[in-house]
Design an enzyme around this catalytic site. Structure first.
Site, mmCIF file in Angstrom:
data_model
loop_
_atom_site.group_PDB
_atom_site.id
_atom_site.type_symbol
_atom_site.label_atom_id
_atom_site.label_comp_id
_atom_site.label_asym_id
_atom_site.label_seq_id
_atom_site.Cartn_x
_atom_site.Cartn_y
_atom_site.Cartn_z
ATOM 1 N N ASN A 176 65.758 33.556 68.977
ATOM 2 C CA ASN A 176 64.863 33.318 70.112
ATOM 3 C C ASN A 176 63.862 34.457 70.269
ATOM 4 O OD1 ASN A 176 64.565 33.730 73.427
ATOM 5 N ND2 ASN A 176 64.219 31.681 72.653
ATOM 6 N N ARG B 20 54.741 29.322 67.590
ATOM 7 C CA ARG B 20 53.475 28.676 67.232
ATOM 8 C C ARG B 20 52.832 29.387 66.038
ATOM 9 N NH1 ARG B 20 51.227 28.065 73.305
ATOM 10 N NH2 ARG B 20 52.273 26.118 73.886
ATOM 11 N N ASP C 137 54.154 20.514 72.492
ATOM 12 C CA ASP C 137 55.318 21.118 73.138
ATOM 13 C C ASP C 137 56.486 20.134 73.139
ATOM 14 O OD1 ASP C 137 54.101 23.510 73.563
ATOM 15 O OD2 ASP C 137 53.805 23.255 75.723
ATOM 16 N N ASP D 196 58.712 19.254 75.224
ATOM 17 C CA ASP D 196 59.033 18.415 76.379
ATOM 18 C C ASP D 196 57.893 17.452 76.738
ATOM 19 O OD1 ASP D 196 57.504 20.569 77.134
ATOM 20 O OD2 ASP D 196 58.966 21.393 78.534
ATOM 21 N N ARG E 139 54.147 15.637 87.034
ATOM 22 C CA ARG E 139 53.518 16.949 87.243
ATOM 23 C C ARG E 139 52.007 16.766 87.186
ATOM 24 N NH1 ARG E 139 54.169 20.955 82.110
ATOM 25 N NH2 ARG E 139 52.708 22.108 83.409
ATOM 26 N N GLU F 182 48.956 32.832 77.032
ATOM 27 C CA GLU F 182 48.619 33.053 75.625
ATOM 28 C C GLU F 182 47.804 31.886 75.066
ATOM 29 O OE1 GLU F 182 51.303 30.020 75.572
ATOM 30 O OE2 GLU F 182 51.619 31.908 76.631
ATOM 31 N N ASP F 183 48.066 30.685 75.571
ATOM 32 C CA ASP F 183 47.319 29.521 75.100
ATOM 33 C C ASP F 183 45.883 29.537 75.606
ATOM 34 O OD1 ASP F 183 48.258 29.182 77.669
ATOM 35 O OD2 ASP F 183 48.905 27.108 77.404
ATOM 36 N N ARG G 228 59.642 18.254 83.791
ATOM 37 C CA ARG G 228 61.088 18.132 83.599
ATOM 38 C C ARG G 228 61.816 18.008 84.929
ATOM 39 N NH1 ARG G 228 62.787 22.337 78.886
ATOM 40 N NH2 ARG G 228 64.598 22.413 80.260
ATOM 41 N N HIS H 17 59.883 24.485 82.172
ATOM 42 C CA HIS H 17 59.043 24.050 81.068
ATOM 43 C C HIS H 17 59.175 25.053 79.932
ATOM 44 C CE1 HIS H 17 57.352 20.989 83.632
ATOM 45 N NE2 HIS H 17 57.199 21.908 84.558
#
Length: 389
Positions: free
Chosen positions: A56, A64, A80, A82, A114, A165-166, A194, A199
């Site tokens: 992890n 990515r 992603d 989910d 959401r 970061e995206d 979710r 998320h």
């Protein structure tokens, strides 16, 4: 899991030829059976699937980047675990990029349990850019990117950022792209909320939000000199990332947290808060950021409480309805000393209020210029006839 099951099912359901799809999955140290399910999927899928399993990393950037390093296709899309794709998503996005030669394609996003960005989906755009549309308000990684663009500029996700970061990656792609396309008439991506409220991306504390805002502001400044275009893009990190730290929650923050937030904001406001940025904002946004720039926590707290209580400001019309002020706290309070200009609504905001008449100095000057041109044309025409006689 179990969201991954629907996610991968949406990949299998794509209408584009499976031979044109390369799936690279990165199991970032999951402990819920994700890795095993990915192996099962790879064994039965009609398209080639690579499964990478690693310790992890703590965030989405590392996985990515690993996946991006393995990609060989002309385009890459970050999905992603989910969320899910619309059946025609990849076919439509690839066709759009091929037809127009654009480097980034945005497919319409719809939220499921959401919220989702909305302002950029007004119409399909074959070719646009970050200055001519609202795409700056969707900086998630779920876009189609031409891989050659990413390779040429050595673009990767910043692994030092735990949130945002995206936004950094996508804004850089927008700025470097030879055109961006927008698909507004078909939902390409379903952003799934979710049941547990969690998320893939960590939410993080407030200091991480400042890290994100700082990185995005510096990126914009590196690519654009001071001026209108920089001001336009600076509204995004200021309003979306920085401003929420000085909203209703600021009224509940401890004195220590308030001081720390203002301390973190000061160098950013000193560098990037300009009249050009302020002019583009709504009154309450401009007021809060003005007080942040001026380092006025005592005034900011009362504004935050006003917003927390969902109060509405009084409306003041002046100059025959051509100037509309929204009287948020401290309006024309001599002790506070906040300039009237901070409370002056720009036409796009003022139009919502009865009694407002769009116009002002700019309109008067334009009318005077038109009258002068008519007089000149009339004089020229008269002189021409006299000469002819």
């Amino acid at each position: 899991m179990p969201y991954l099951v629907e996610c991968l099912a949406s990949v299998e359901a794509q209408t584009i030829d499976p031979e044109r799809i390369e799936v690279i999955t990165v199991d970032d140290g999951s402990t819920d059976g994700t890795g095993e399910y990915l192996e099962e999927f790879a064994a039965r899928a009609a398209m080639p699937v690579t499964v990478i399993r690693q310790e992890n990393s703590g965030g989405p950037s590392g996985p990515r980047n690993v996946g991006l390093g393995k990609a060989t296709g002309r385009y890459v899309f970050f999905l992603d675990a989910d969320d899910r794709l619309g059946p025609e998503a990849l076919e439509r996005m690839v066709a759009m990029a091929d037809r127009n030669g654009t480097d980034v394609v945005l497919g319409r996003i719809e939220g499921v349990n959401r919220g989702a960005p909305k302002s950029m989906w007004g119409r399909t755009l074959d070719r646009t850019d970050v200055f001519s549309s609202n795409i700056r308000y969707t900086l998630s990684a779920q876009k189609l990117f031409r891989r050659e663009l990413l390779t040429r500029h050595g673009m990767r996700f910043d692994e030092s950022l735990w949130t945002g970061e995206d936004a950094l990656f996508t804004m850089e792609a927008y700025l470097r792209a030879d055109g961006v396309s927008v698909i507004a008439d078909y939902t390409c991506y379903y952003l799934v909320g979710r049941d547990d409220g969690k998320h893939v991306t960590k939410s993080g504390g407030y200091e991480l939000r400042f890290d994100s805002a700082r990185a995005l502001m510096h990126l914009i400044a590196e690519h654009l000199p001071a001026g209108e275009r920089r001001d336009l893009l600076m509204t995004r990190p200021l309003v979306v990332t920085l401003l929420p730290q000085f909203g209703p929650r600021f009224a509940k923050d401890s004195e220590k947290v308030r001081r720390r937030k203002l301390e973190l904001a000061k160098p950013l406001m000193d560098a990037y808060w300009t009249p050009g940025v302020a002019r583009r904002l709504k009154v309450e946004e401009r007021l809060r950021l003005h007080l942040v720039a001026e380092q006025r926590p005592e005034l900011l707290v009362s504004v935050a409480r006003f917003l927390k209580d969902k109060k509405q400001p009084a409306v003041l019309l002046e100059r025959g309805g051509r100037r509309l002020y929204l009287a948020y706290p401290h309006f024309r309070d001599a002790a506070a000393g906040v300039p009237d200009s901070v409370y002056l609504a720009e036409p796009r905001e003022a139009r919502a209020y009865p009694g407002y008449r769009e116009g002002g100095a700019g309109s008067l000057l334009r009318r005077a210029a038109r009258k002068a041109r008519r007089m000149l044309r009339s004089a020229a025409a008269t002189g021409g006839r006299a000469a002819a006689v």
